[in-house]
Design an enzyme around this catalytic site. Sequence first.
Site, PDB file in Angstrom:
ATOM      1  CG  ASP A   5      -2.028   0.963   1.143  1.00 40.73           C
ATOM      2  OD1 ASP A   5      -1.970   1.875   0.308  1.00 40.73           O
ATOM      3  OD2 ASP A   5      -2.983   0.825   1.910  1.00 40.73           O
ATOM      4  CG  ASP A  64      -4.370   4.422  -1.830  1.00 37.67           C
ATOM      5  OD1 ASP A  64      -3.475   3.591  -1.613  1.00 37.67           O
ATOM      6  OD2 ASP A  64      -5.252   4.693  -1.000  1.00 37.67           O
TER       7      ASP A  64
END
Length: 448
Positions: free
Chosen positions: A105, A328
């Site tokens: 992430d 993201d």
Amino acid sequence: MALKSMGLTVLSVFALLYAQTINGFTVELIHPNSLSNPNRNPSNSQFHWIRQAYNHTRSRAASIQSSLGGGGSAKFKTDIESYGGGYAMKYSLGTPPFEIYGIADTGSDVTWTQCEPCINCFSQSLPLFDPKHSKSYKTVSCDSDACTLVKSNGGPGAGECSGENVCQYQLTYGDNTQSIGDVATDTLTIGGASFKNVVFGCGHKNRATSYGNATHNATGVVGLGYSNGSIVTQLDKDFGGKFAYCLSSQPDSKSHISFGKDAIVNGTGAVSTPFDAGPYNSTLYYLSLESISIGNQSIPFKKSVSSNVGGRRAGIKKTSANGNIVIDSGTGVTIIPPNEFDNLKSELTKQIPATPIDDPQGQYSLCYSTIDKIEVPKIVAHFSGADVELSPRGSYIEVEEGISCFTIIPDIGFETFIFGSLSVVDYLIGYDLEAQTVTFKSTDCSKY
């Protein structure tokens, strides 16, 4: 799910592909809907992951906004298990190495995992990491540089001290998921390369919100964010501030992430845009999205106010101070401002010769019957200096039997906009923290 206290967000699970040298190696990422992904509940339908991607995106936007001081809402909740849109990565901690799975992430910084003794943990099918079995595990004292690193990432509970002089962390997510535990160091192994004394969170008190009857199989997060707590910045001398990932749209195809010299993205078709750390949250990568075009029609976007944040490294000249959308890897769906979404929806309905239908669950805002076999017009995101054509295989997905929807959704008051991973499947995306750029190159990720 962006973190409120340490700016961490959840990482997905990595599986080993191969290793070259410490300065350059590649590992496999597992699609969230792959049968080989430990995060996936085998009892879920083939559409569960895309439904969870919607919930996760809403929750993440609220959490980011909350971390920026904008309040946010916990209305949209998602299990920590689902990681909607997140790709899975395998890594190891300790000596001898103990295999752990966590979400890869870019919206997270510090890596964390559930640990024994687990005073209060969510259930997971995989064994928990037990620090007592690692010869290289060490907790961090409250006056150490590592504890200061945690404090510098801010938030209540960050860098607090236990009665035994052990530095503590407390992560609170927008959906009330929480992890509390010891800040520690241990040997981290990725792709056959090992790195000593990497700072991570060893969670002894963890809580995940309830959403349906999901089973919790994930063990935590691997942080790829911009701040000093992420593995990319901690291992800067080894990685050179470079990593890149290539995400396949197909669950049965392999995706990959590279570090160091293997993460340089260039050549024909590569386009670069500067990123900004944002006005308040240095973990996130903000890009300047100038417009989105549908065919020959352009939809302009408002620019953000300059953050006036300098480069992360001394002596690195800042290339841009604007940023209005976060890129993201841990979020699947793209979320944009409501006015721009209405214009995008209007233009799409004009250019698609079919009648839109409703999403039965009321999540996605523009859907069509798969019987119509529509042709998706060319959709291009125009960033500062980089035009990126969205992959139809990621931007238009079947969410129910016979119903496909666009994976771009409108913001509903969070004022946080996210360029999700589904919009850039089959792109090689390289991050260069030294140059402060993100580079896109169209690639068949199943063959990368």
